[in-house]
Design a protein around this motif. Sequence first.
Motif, PDB file in Angstrom:
ATOM      1  N   THR A  29       0.816  -1.217   0.000  1.00  0.00           N
ATOM      2  CA  THR A  29       0.000   0.000   0.000  1.00  0.00           C
ATOM      3  C   THR A  29       0.853   1.272   0.000  1.00  0.00           C
ATOM      4  OG1 THR A  29      -0.224  -0.292   2.402  1.00  0.00           O
ATOM      5  CG2 THR A  29      -2.059  -1.030   1.020  1.00  0.00           C
ATOM      6  N   LEU A  30       1.865   1.315   0.863  1.00  0.00           N
ATOM      7  CA  LEU A  30       2.724   2.501   0.912  1.00  0.00           C
ATOM      8  C   LEU A  30       3.546   2.650  -0.360  1.00  0.00           C
ATOM      9  CD1 LEU A  30       4.162   2.758   4.544  1.00  0.00           C
ATOM     10  CD2 LEU A  30       2.465   4.220   3.458  1.00  0.00           C
ATOM     11  N   LEU A  31       3.981   1.529  -0.937  1.00  0.00           N
ATOM     12  CA  LEU A  31       4.764   1.587  -2.176  1.00  0.00           C
ATOM     13  C   LEU A  31       3.946   2.230  -3.296  1.00  0.00           C
ATOM     14  CD1 LEU A  31       7.263   0.834  -3.858  1.00  0.00           C
ATOM     15  CD2 LEU A  31       6.198  -1.410  -4.249  1.00  0.00           C
ATOM     16  N   ILE A  32       2.714   1.812  -3.448  1.00  0.00           N
ATOM     17  CA  ILE A  32       1.842   2.378  -4.488  1.00  0.00           C
ATOM     18  C   ILE A  32       1.642   3.871  -4.263  1.00  0.00           C
ATOM     19  CG2 ILE A  32      -0.523   2.362  -5.380  1.00  0.00           C
ATOM     20  CD1 ILE A  32      -0.538  -0.671  -4.816  1.00  0.00           C
ATOM     21  N   ALA A  33       1.369   4.262  -3.026  1.00  0.00           N
ATOM     22  CA  ALA A  33       1.140   5.680  -2.724  1.00  0.00           C
ATOM     23  C   ALA A  33       2.379   6.512  -3.028  1.00  0.00           C
ATOM     24  CB  ALA A  33       0.738   5.840  -1.258  1.00  0.00           C
ATOM     25  N   GLY A  34       3.557   6.023  -2.655  1.00  0.00           N
ATOM     26  CA  GLY A  34       4.776   6.786  -2.868  1.00  0.00           C
ATOM     27  C   GLY A  34       5.131   6.946  -4.339  1.00  0.00           C
ATOM     28  N   ALA A  78      -4.743   7.089  -8.304  1.00  0.00           N
ATOM     29  CA  ALA A  78      -3.882   5.917  -8.108  1.00  0.00           C
ATOM     30  C   ALA A  78      -3.241   5.937  -6.726  1.00  0.00           C
ATOM     31  CB  ALA A  78      -2.816   5.874  -9.198  1.00  0.00           C
ATOM     32  N   VAL A  79      -2.833   7.117  -6.273  1.00  0.00           N
ATOM     33  CA  VAL A  79      -2.321   7.254  -4.902  1.00  0.00           C
ATOM     34  C   VAL A  79      -3.380   6.773  -3.912  1.00  0.00           C
ATOM     35  CG1 VAL A  79      -1.612   8.880  -3.105  1.00  0.00           C
ATOM     36  CG2 VAL A  79      -0.732   9.129  -5.427  1.00  0.00           C
ATOM     37  N   GLY A  80      -4.636   7.181  -4.154  1.00  0.00           N
ATOM     38  CA  GLY A  80      -5.726   6.796  -3.270  1.00  0.00           C
ATOM     39  C   GLY A  80      -5.937   5.295  -3.199  1.00  0.00           C
ATOM     40  N   VAL A  81      -5.682   4.590  -4.305  1.00  0.00           N
ATOM     41  CA  VAL A  81      -5.828   3.131  -4.299  1.00  0.00           C
ATOM     42  C   VAL A  81      -4.883   2.511  -3.273  1.00  0.00           C
ATOM     43  CG1 VAL A  81      -5.521   1.025  -5.658  1.00  0.00           C
ATOM     44  CG2 VAL A  81      -6.647   3.015  -6.680  1.00  0.00           C
ATOM     45  N   GLY A  82      -3.666   3.042  -3.189  1.00  0.00           N
ATOM     46  CA  GLY A  82      -2.730   2.555  -2.177  1.00  0.00           C
ATOM     47  C   GLY A  82      -3.102   2.998  -0.785  1.00  0.00           C
ATOM     48  N   VAL A  83      -3.379   4.286  -0.634  1.00  0.00           N
ATOM     49  CA  VAL A  83      -3.674   4.850   0.684  1.00  0.00           C
ATOM     50  C   VAL A  83      -4.959   4.259   1.262  1.00  0.00           C
ATOM     51  CG1 VAL A  83      -4.268   6.977   1.920  1.00  0.00           C
ATOM     52  CG2 VAL A  83      -2.445   6.991   0.215  1.00  0.00           C
ATOM     53  N   GLY A  84      -5.942   3.974   0.394  1.00  0.00           N
ATOM     54  CA  GLY A  84      -7.217   3.459   0.873  1.00  0.00           C
ATOM     55  C   GLY A  84      -7.108   2.143   1.615  1.00  0.00           C
ATOM     56  N   GLY A  85      -6.025   1.400   1.388  1.00  0.00           N
ATOM     57  CA  GLY A  85      -5.850   0.134   2.080  1.00  0.00           C
ATOM     58  C   GLY A  85      -5.099   0.231   3.388  1.00  0.00           C
TER      59      GLY A  85
END
Length: 516
Positions: free
Chosen positions: A127-132, A153-160
Amino acid sequence: MSASPSPSVKSFGGDESPSDLPADISPITDGYSDPVYQAKARILNRSIQEIGMGKYQWYLFVVAGFGWFADSVWPLLSGLILTPVVYEFHFNGPFLSLATNIGLFVGAVFWGLGCDIWGRRWSFNLTLLIAGVFGLAAGSSPDFVTLASLTAAVGVGVGGNMPVDSAVFLDFVPGSHQYLLTILSIWWSLGQLLSSLIAWPLIANYSCASAENCERSDNMGWRYLLFTLGGLTLFLWALRFFIFTLLESPRFLSGIGKDAEAVDVIRKLAEYNGKTSTLTVEELEAPGRIYEGDSSPARDRRKILSKDSKFNAGHIKALFATPKMAWSTSLLIALWGIIGLASTLYNSFLPYLLATRGAVFGDSSLYITYRNQVILSVIGVPAAFLAGWAVEVPYIGRKGTLAISSGLTGVFLFASTTARTSNALLGWNCGYVFNSNIMYGVLYAISPEIFPAKDRGTGNGLTSTATRVFGVMAPVIALYANLATAVPVYIAGGLIIFAGFLALLLPYEPRGKVSI
């Protein structure tokens, strides 16, 4: 440490006296329909309590806190960069918040349900990797469509982050320290503070003064902010992935029938903390053997569901298996949805509201706007500690703290409409932020505490999905509402006060009890 007594029907059947299990009483025992899972969860709880709060859990408090940090930084970002981005790309402001919340919605659904199927470790680390990665890329956006797509796309990571990280932490913390799940919201407050501190000089000094002739070279502040926060998020991911080794949840493993692996995790946890564990595979498997002679359809359903590793409705059905659990789950979903709508409607446009109200008072500069945002962020830090203390107060607990803080949050929102000076508006907002941080700290903790571990990710995903769905609605409402009036404030305040009353109707109070 002495060996645990051999398990019997009484030792995990739910009839123990308080003296038998002083720290192993689940708040959902009387509403959960799977006695085998209950029994195994009690055994694992007892083993974790015997190991105690050690360095593994304290390290986990830090790395799990990164999820709270990201959940604060990135949704807040659409508000922090809104003014300079609108100046440069000339779009209707709420569309940026809409894109972010759509991504958060997708992330909550995917990662929340997923971590109950393929486990916590992959979700925790990805999740953090996607957000970063996407946060960094967003800083180079040439137009609004690209920016909106990348922030989604950041939200997809952060949402988890919240559904997964709260489940991970609660799966390892002893019952005696379960209140720390509330105090984890300190990372949420620190995220607000740090992002506001970084945004203040960057956006105030490197932004266009107006939408007229606003070129990229004159408006780099918001890009610098995205580069900085994207890089910071990647750094936090690297700490998680390369420095800290996350063990898989023993309750998740036991819930899918991998008792030997669950016992191995308990032993590794004990070794990491410098302790020993006497838990054996035979002891953990004993509850299942009690039901070996049960050939009823209910027993077959339990076996099938416990070993299913595919997307289906099994984990969702488990959260509505009894009337009490169905009522509890429904109330939690309603609470998250209502608070999500009210808070997103207000928070997403808080810098904008401060600026427009400040314009009436003659101090609408970006410097003053972001200075005020920093002040509001500082207020949230002590709120996290107060929330952690309040949830353990007798006769108040989680439900009382949530109800009181929600009511006060709404009151301060109403009071902000009486402001006639910029400082008065800032003062009322300080009261709002202080109480809303307490409210969110408790809300983030009480939901995973109530849900059983084998379905906790799904439960967290459902509640997060509710707040994200209504979060998507908030900017849509803002597109057609007059934000220069106090109407959005009245709507938000009324909704949050109503949520406070709903909190009192929750059938479970986790204070003094251990989640299963």
